[in-house]
Design an enzyme around this catalytic site. Structure first.
Site, PDB file in Angstrom:
ATOM      1  N   HIS A   1       0.815  -1.216   0.000  1.00  0.00           N
ATOM      2  CA  HIS A   1       0.000   0.000   0.000  1.00  0.00           C
ATOM      3  C   HIS A   1       0.846   1.263   0.000  1.00  0.00           C
ATOM      4  CE1 HIS A   1      -3.432  -2.594   0.917  1.00  0.00           C
ATOM      5  NE2 HIS A   1      -4.161  -1.596   0.478  1.00  0.00           N
ATOM      6  N   GLY A   2       2.029   1.204   0.530  1.00  0.00           N
ATOM      7  CA  GLY A   2       2.845   2.407   0.538  1.00  0.00           C
ATOM      8  C   GLY A   2       4.181   2.168   1.210  1.00  0.00           C
TER       9      GLY A   2
END
Lengths: 368, 478
Positions: free
Chosen positions: B322-323
């Site tokens: 996700h990041g």
């Protein structure tokens, strides 16, 4: 035509009809008064100055424009009119930079005011995005181009406000709707133009503007963990660029308008905080004044007022809610100073007030 | 280009639809090429400089896939081709997404002075995962040979390209190959429009509307207990309506072209356990992580201890996907721990007697929701200290504001909660059956009243009227 095709057409036509109904409602109610001053329904106003100013410029009668930041946001137009004998329009915007102010003022100039009262400080000239990249300013509303008109008419948020204004105008609903008009759910909660961003009568002025709060704010911004923020945006070259682009150009382009420019009376603690926590920033502030004052006074249509060295105000910390924001009592004082032209900067001795300020800052001792 | 923009709704989509069906009358291939080109134009609006990267990625993976599918390679060469393909994809993802993160951590550890500033190409995580699945399946002998235009469309297909759902080649490419999809079907267009309308409404009228409340918790001011809870709950629902709105819009747009996209959401906040939550939230990512990470790691085939280890690895990597930030790792770790506890409870915990099953479900749903909300704090916070500070505020009921603003905001949050918990979801409303390629059978059979049609039109109208100039999907950042 098949059933599915008929349903599809029905669906599309119903969608278009509902959108057109919303646009019609927005046009009739015209919450921002972009097309006409409020006549059909009582006017309601928003505290969101950046949006509201576009309509105020179109719908209000005025000969004087008041511009500024949060330091000028609580002024009442009625006070400005009474003390200065003008018909004013307040366009001050909290946290605004010179690019925003210059843009809004330029739009107001199309209504040919005689006078601009402009609350300035060095902070407004920090580097700022292009006006069309500034997400907080609905620039096209000021330009009144097709895009902005379409965006205004075909806006659900605006239709909601229109419905609200409409409901408030119907007598049986008025009391209930007015009670719900609290500024949280709806964006147009203000019935009187004079009350836009003015402090409410029940606001605890003494509880907010007092020496304790001012000193606490001073401690906060000079705390080594946070003191870096003092220097934020202070870049001499960028400030001079912003000043020339936004202030000087506007003054040059409007030679028939009188510009009463005043540098607001910060508390002395603001400069002392710079002195103690970021001397380089203080130097930039001084240098900027040394550049801007003579430059402004090159224009015959500028009257420059410097209130930063008015010791009886700036050293009385009871006048402040933090290190810069002054009380409504000082708002009134500023208006009387403007009327009396006290603290006017002498065209022949442009830096005298700055030198006085420097001496005051140097001499000031913070009680520990 | 955003789905929730006037230019997309009134210009791009109608032009692409008209072109697609006009070309479909003449050829089977031309509409596929047209849709691929349109997808590239769509992508170029969001980051024109990254179009070449997308094209290279497609060409590279198609080439590796060709080696795996069409060439008669020996086992060693096949494995080398797969390794090269997957390594290439991960290297690109690593450089663009994680180089800055690793440099920052090296700097923090060793004061190394590395400076890495790379702009993240929009959608890179989605199209990379899509293609890794393709390569793995090709290696496993589960892929038929596909023509390049169909493959390129599968990867670049604009309804999914930027924020998912993550597509599977086996599901999509056969649909692109079907002749029927190139002919306009008013029923599918109507159903697509209604699903799009629901998604647009979720985005513009619900998610964007609650966004200002999030600042109460995650803004610059220190929140009180109630402000922290209101802000975190507001984010919980903002994320839900934002992402599920995007997924609905993607499904609706695709349906207008006659293509069924997989579901990505199934009312996740109604989940009665964390396992249930991950079957309902970002379903295509969950499936990908299960099929291409958890099961290859061994899944639950090597004993319970290794199962928990595999779960943790899967969720940690899911978080990291996700990041590139420790907050996402923490979020993934937290969900890994939740899943382990959930599985352990299922295996060793007491079973609720049948007469208390309903009560147990309600308690499970409440506990699951609470756990998810706590994890979202890490997902949203800029850094770990902010997340921990916010959690400390949420645990300190002695500091309460609950003024006029908080009361109104709490009411808003309650309305959003009611919608998420008690309203039917889009696929239930529309009878969307991805597996059987069916949708809106009630509408087709005229069992739905005209009121439904007009209410749907109102939803689309409100969705369009709610479009704001400055709005971005949260999942664009991933």
């Amino acid at each position: 035509m098949s059933v599915a095709s008929k349903n599809l057409w029905r669906f599309l036509c119903a969608t278009v009809a509902i959108i057109l109904m919303a646009a019609t409602l927005n046009f009739v109610v015209d919450p921002l008064h972009l097309f006409r001053p409020a006549r059909l329904l009582p006017a309601m106003y928003s505290p969101d100055s950046r949006m509201q100013d576009a309509g105020l410029i179109r719908s209000q009668q005025f000969d004087t424009v008041f511009m500024g930041t949060s330091l000028g946001i609580h002024f009442r137009q009625s006070d400005i009119d009474r003390v200065l004998g003008v018909r004013s329009l307040k366009l001050a915007m909290t946290g605004s930079n010179s690019r925003e102010q210059g843009f809004v003022l330029a739009a107001a100039m199309e209504r040919r005011p005689k006078r601009v009262i402009w609350q300035m400080d060095d902070w407004i000239f920090r580097d700022a995005p292009e006006i069309d990249s500034d997400i907080y300013v609905p620039a096209d509303l000021y330009r009144r181009n097709v895009k902005s008109i379409a965006g205004y008419l075909f806006s659900g948020a605006m239709a909601r406000e229109s419905l609200w204004i409409l409901a408030r105008a119907i007598p049986p609903f008025e009391p209930i709707v007015a009670r719900l008009t609290n500024g949280v759910m709806f964006k147009f909660p203000i019935a009187n133009v004079d009350d836009i961003n003015a402090l409410r009568p029940d606001f605890d002025v003494a509880g907010f503007y007092n020496a304790q709060n001012a000193v606490a704010a001073f401690r906060r911004i000079t705390d080594p963990a946070r003191s870096g923020s003092i220097a934020e945006g202070y870049n001499y070259d960028a400030m001079v660029r912003g000043f020339e682009r936004d202030a000087v150009a506007l003054i040059e382009n409007n030679p028939d308008v009188t510009f009463d420019i005043y540098f607001a009376p910060y508390s002395i603690l603001q400069f002392v905080a710079m002195r103690d926590a970021s001397p380089a920033t203080l130097k930039i502030a001084y240098d900027f004044s040394a550049y801007a004052f003579p430059r402004l006074l090159q224009f015959p249509n500028v009257r420059l007022h410097d209130f930063r060295d008015v010791k009886e105000v700036t050293h009385d910390l009871g006048n402040y809610g933090d290190v810069i924001h002054h009380s409504p009592a000082i708002d009134l004082k500023i208006l009387s100073w403007l009327a009396e032209r006290r603290h006017l900067v002498d065209r022949a001795k442009t830096l005298v007030s700055l030198e006085r300020l420097k001496a005051q800052v140097e001499a000031y001792k913070v009680d520990h | 280009m955003l789905f929730n923009s006037h230019s997309f709704i009134f210009l791009f989509l109608p032009v692409v639809l008209l072109g697609y069906f006009a070309l479909g009358r003449r050829s089977h291939l031309a509409p596929v090429v047209w849709l691929t080109l349109a997808s590239l134009v769509f992508y170029a609006f969001g980051g024109g400089q990254f179009v070449p990267l997308l094209l290279v990625s497609i060409a590279f993976n198609y080439g590796v896939g060709y080696l795996l599918i069409a060439r008669k390679l020996g086992p060693g060469a096949r494995f080398t081709a797969l390794t090269t393909g997957v390594a290439g994809d991960l290297a690109v993802l690593g450089i663009f997404k994680y180089a800055g993160f690793f440099a920052a951590n090296l700097n923090a550890l060793f004061s190394a002075g590395f400076v890495v500033k790379i702009v993240l190409p929009v959608g890179i995580s989605f199209y990379t995962f899509t293609q890794i699945a393709f390569l793995v399946d090709a290696y496993g002998g589960n892929v038929a040979r596909y023509a390049l235009p169909h493959y390129a469309l599968f990867v670049a297909y604009f309804p999914h390209l930027i924020a998912g759902p993550i597509l599977h080649h086996k599901d999509m490419i056969p649909q692109f190959e079907r002749a029927e999809t190139k002919r306009p079907d008013p029923h599918l267009i109507l159903c697509g429009l209604i699903i799009f309308a629901i998604g647009l409404f979720k985005k513009t009228c619900l998610a964007d509307g609650i966004q200002p409340l999030v600042a109460q918790a995650f803004g610059s001011n220190a929140p009180t207990f109630d402000q922290a809870w209101i802000g975190v709950l507001a984010y919980t629902f903002q994320l839900y309506f934002d992402f599920s709105g995007y997924s609905d819009m993607a499904i609706g747009i695709s349906l207008m072209f006659g293509i069924f996209l997989p579901l990505n959401f199934n009312s996740p906040y109604k989940a009665v356990s964390i396992v249930d939550f991950w079957r309902r939230w970002h379903m295509t990512l969950s499936q990908f992580l299960r099929d291409y990470l958890y099961i290859p790691l061994g899944g639950n085939r090597h004993g319970s201890i290794l199962r928990y280890v595999n779960l943790m690895i899967t969720m940690l990597l899911g978080g990291f996907w996700h990041g590139a930030a420790w907050t996402f790792v923490a979020w993934g770790a937290l969900h890994g721990v939740y899943l382990c506890i959930n599985h352990a409870w299922s295996n060793y915990g007491p079973k609720a007697p049948p007469r208390f099953a309903r009560l147990a479900d309600i308690a499970g749903a409440a506990l699951t929701f609470l756990a998810v909300v706590i994890a979202w704090v890490f997902f949203r916070a800029h850094d770990m200290p902010t997340a921990l500070h916010l959690l400390s505020k949420m645990a300190d009921p002695s500091d309460i504001a609950f003024g006029r603003v908080e009361m109104v905001y709490a009411l808003f949050v309650a309305i959003y909660a009611a919608l998420a918990w008690f309203a039917p979801n889009t696929q239930e409303i529309m009878g969307y059956d991805h597996k059987n390629r069916a949708v809106g059978e009630n509408l087709r059979a005229q069992r739905m009243k005209p009121l439904f049609l007009y209410a749907s039109a109102a939803v689309l109208a409100f969705g369009i009227l709610g479009i704001q100039q400055h709005s971005e999907f949260i999942y664009f950042r991933f």
